[in-house]
Design a protein around this motif. Structure first.
Motif, PDB file in Angstrom:
ATOM      1  N   THR A 160     -19.155  89.562-106.911  1.00 13.00           N
ATOM      2  CA  THR A 160     -18.526  90.369-107.966  1.00 13.00           C
ATOM      3  C   THR A 160     -18.028  91.710-107.450  1.00 13.00           C
ATOM      4  O   THR A 160     -17.215  92.383-108.083  1.00 13.00           O
ATOM      5  N   TRP A 161     -18.505  92.097-106.283  1.00 16.75           N
ATOM      6  CA  TRP A 161     -18.243  93.453-105.790  1.00 16.75           C
ATOM      7  C   TRP A 161     -16.791  93.622-105.368  1.00 16.75           C
ATOM      8  O   TRP A 161     -16.231  92.749-104.706  1.00 16.75           O
ATOM      9  N   GLU A 195     -22.187 100.976-108.241  1.00 16.33           N
ATOM     10  CA  GLU A 195     -22.257  99.695-108.935  1.00 16.33           C
ATOM     11  C   GLU A 195     -23.657  99.360-109.438  1.00 16.33           C
ATOM     12  O   GLU A 195     -23.886  98.313-110.052  1.00 16.33           O
ATOM     13  N   SER A 205     -23.974  90.324-113.045  1.00 18.63           N
ATOM     14  CA  SER A 205     -24.554  90.176-111.705  1.00 18.63           C
ATOM     15  C   SER A 205     -25.720  89.193-111.723  1.00 18.63           C
ATOM     16  O   SER A 205     -25.911  88.422-110.785  1.00 18.63           O
ATOM     17  N   LEU A 233     -26.325  98.212-108.061  1.00 15.62           N
ATOM     18  CA  LEU A 233     -26.956  96.959-107.632  1.00 15.62           C
ATOM     19  C   LEU A 233     -28.136  97.215-106.683  1.00 15.62           C
ATOM     20  O   LEU A 233     -28.516  96.342-105.903  1.00 15.62           O
ATOM     21  N   ILE A 265     -23.278  95.935-112.405  1.00 17.47           N
ATOM     22  CA  ILE A 265     -22.002  95.304-112.756  1.00 17.47           C
ATOM     23  C   ILE A 265     -22.272  94.141-113.719  1.00 17.47           C
ATOM     24  O   ILE A 265     -23.178  93.349-113.478  1.00 17.47           O
ATOM     25  N   PRO A 269     -23.089  98.164-102.523  1.00 16.88           N
ATOM     26  CA  PRO A 269     -22.974  98.258-103.977  1.00 16.88           C
ATOM     27  C   PRO A 269     -24.217  98.828-104.650  1.00 16.88           C
ATOM     28  O   PRO A 269     -24.492  98.530-105.800  1.00 16.88           O
ATOM     29  N   GLU A 274     -14.608  93.945-109.886  1.00  9.68           N
ATOM     30  CA  GLU A 274     -15.287  94.053-111.160  1.00  9.68           C
ATOM     31  C   GLU A 274     -14.264  93.896-112.302  1.00  9.68           C
ATOM     32  O   GLU A 274     -13.058  93.973-112.074  1.00  9.68           O
ATOM     33  N   LEU A 305     -22.801  89.631-104.330  1.00 12.21           N
ATOM     34  CA  LEU A 305     -21.665  90.324-103.707  1.00 12.21           C
ATOM     35  C   LEU A 305     -20.325  89.715-104.117  1.00 12.21           C
ATOM     36  O   LEU A 305     -19.276  90.322-103.908  1.00 12.21           O
TER      37      LEU A 305
END
Lengths: 401, 401
Positions: free
Chosen positions: A291-292, A250, A57, A252, A54, A246, A295, A289
């Motif tokens: 940003t999870w 995503e 991050s 991550l 993402i 994620p 997005e 996390l």
């Protein structure tokens, strides 16, 4: 069972990413092949270079690092303010509120969440219903905890797809205490229907079975598909843990982050176990996390569309070659049946790597009987993936009986 | 044993950093106290704001992140090139070479290493010798694995300090299969003498006992002290795992990194277990290990000197107040005996927090019988630590019988 026997069943050399530890493979019936050159593709896991994390991050990580001690030493279940944001967004996503204080734990990846959930519910002799095929670690975890696996078949290549609910009910009647499964299913990409999820709820409630549902890939839902969150059903079982993270959609994975949420007594046990397993998900990483599930606009839709195109185009190639493959409704896995070959399937998989620079995961990782299947994680560079799919077809053509 | 009973013994509310989850504490005999204001000090773990991570660790992390997929998805035992550097430096530090391919695993913290080591050697009924007092998770881990704890007393307040080797030999004779201990000892800071280490080697070899030695704090060695690495002894046991990590002295706790090295068959089992526990130490974080054991010149010496000064000055305060405290030879823990108090010891610890803004860890975390002891991690800001030590003395003065 001796500890040696216990660990015999925990082999990792066929696990995704571990192929580098395979030595002295005995290859049967090696042919000279003339496969066109192509970029090496590792279908055993997603390519985070093709589908990067993402956006931003790493900046969130740096912000977390700058916070210092309070971010380094969080509660074992994770930093409260991060849990609060997650609880709100995951509650909205799954259709039912989550109490951030008591009903959610941040874990080192979804693997960590699965370990904690099964470690908190399975001990010597506990009967655990396991879908076949399903994520390979489920069986290994039950084995490590001393539990007993009760296999439940999943149909995925026909018109009547889904878990065998009659066998599931019989298992519950016969004393099964825990049911763990993934939806979308890993390796087939099948999303359990609303009817299947409702039946599971009814049965689990009736027989007082703890349900652990791995929804790792539930955000990567392809067009026209509908997803049913088990926890939002009216008759959801009392003891229920939902697992997400994620790592996949995503990208991550390099941060090792996951979450589990559900019944507070189970979350409490999971934290106690986390305290002796690895204390907590790495403190600075937890900050990512933030940003999870929020997005940048359009980011998720774009990522899904790109994966859907890869799915469709590989499926076209495989279908044209008469390779039976379930159509994944979500996620990024293809589970493909191999025809009879002149070599053992395990040898063919090694040959794919040596002669065509392609790594896939053997079906036996997902259930003992699926030795004639391979799993591909198609979260790859588009052109590399398509070229590799064509090389797989050429290799099968060479080696088929 | 039911799974409920199993988890009853895994309480975490007194564990370092978890005090925030203590609710409704029943305080006995609360007095009105007149303690001078002071900065809140959390002695339950080191303060990474006072002693920040190794310089440049965040840049190494960013470099790792930039590497992308190959750093995100390492082998479960960790990235090979990082293991190679670690094996060389740890081999030099501990006095015996380490094979990077087969004898070393990178883990999510030393807690992760301990979990994997005990999970790989202890199952139902395995007798495990545990030092009392010693790191609290050791007992909980044995309990979780279904093993049986065989307690071995450690002397630490007199002139004849060390583990009771007669009781240890009796335990080995009586079928103990695993011995786990920390040196420097957590919570006392005692470094096991060369003689004690040699005796442990002789006994473990004679009775074929697996030894797991936690050397987490072995680099923070105070002036005039000598450290003996068990693995470098001539008669080291065949089955031996040494555990270290950069969480403490180096303040890299926020990254959750540790290592275990030793007998390859055990390292192999530990990797199998890691595969179902959390896959691997977070990939990007592993990159930070590139700085470990090769920090900037003088950095470690300076850090040791600063800790030695805090140790000396708190010990002066405690000695003057006649509080019995072992002199730590290494590490950053002080284990102090409380005199008889008018309140329960657990209440006094809660009162320290409420009335003097000081968090300490109760001695019961290290062995059931040490309820009249508290542990302080003195890796804190110098002035805050000294002021807090003075407030502890005032509080004891108020509450003593």
């Amino acid at each position: 069972m001796t500890i040696e026997e216990k660990f015999m069943a925990l082999g990792v050399k066929n696990a995704p990413g571990q192929e580098v530890r395979q030595k002295n493979i005995d290859l049967k019936n090696v042919l000279t092949v003339d496969i066109p050159e192509g970029k090496a593709v590792d279908f055993s896991h997603g390519d985070v270079d093709a589908f990067p994390p993402i956006p931003g991050s790493e900046d969130l990580w740096s912000d977390g690092f700058s916070l210092g001690g309070c971010q380094a030493y969080t509660e074992y279940r994770g930093a409260l303010d991060i849990r609060q944001g997650l609880a709100e967004r995951l509650g909205l996503f799954t259709g039912k509120p989550i109490n951030a204080d008591s009903e959610l734990i941040i874990t080192p990846g979804t693997q960590g969440a699965l370990f904690l959930a099964l470690g908190s519910t399975v001990s010597n002799g506990t009967k655990v219903a396991i879908i076949e095929p399903d994520y390979f670690a489920n069986r290994k975890l039950v084995h490590f905890m001393g539990g007993e696996i009760v296999p439940i078949p999943l149909s995925f290549l026909g018109n009547q797809n889904g878990p065998d609910l009659n066998i599931l009910e019989k298992a519950f009647k016969d004393g099964t205490k825990v049911f763990v499964f993934s939806t979308p299913n890993n390796p087939t990409g099948q999303v359990y229907s609303r009817e299947a999820i409702n039946s599971i709820c009814v049965l689990a409630s009736k027989y007082d079975v703890t349900v652990i549902v791995d929804q790792l890939y539930s955000r990567m839902l392809f067009s026209g598909e509908e997803y049913t969150h088990l926890r939002s059903c009216n008759n959801a079982p009392e003891n229920l843990i939902t697992i997400m993270g994620p790592s996949k959609t995503e990208s991550l994975s390099g941060y090792r982050l996951g979450v589990a949420f559900g019944t507070s007594t189970l979350i409490d046990r999971m934290e106690r176990l986390q305290a002796i397993v690895s204390l907590r998900a790495a403190g600075y990483n937890q900050a990512v996390l933030r940003t999870w599930l929020q997005e940048p606009e359009g980011w998720l839709e774009d990522r899904i569309a790109q994966h859907e195109k890869i799915r469709d185009d590989i499926l076209k190639i495989f279908n044209k070659a008469n390779l039976k493959t379930a159509t994944p409704q979500a996620g990024s896995y293809l589970f493909t049946e191999l025809p009879p070959l002149i070599t053992e399937y395990s040898s063919f998989i090694a040959l794919l790597r040596q002669q065509a620079q392609i790594t896939v995961t053997p079906g036996t990782e997902f259930a003992p009987s699926y030795d004639n299947f391979i799993r591909l994680n198609f979260s790859q560079d588009y052109h590399a993936a398509i070229s590799a799919a064509q090389r797989i077809v050429l290799m099968i053509d060479k080696y088929k009986i």
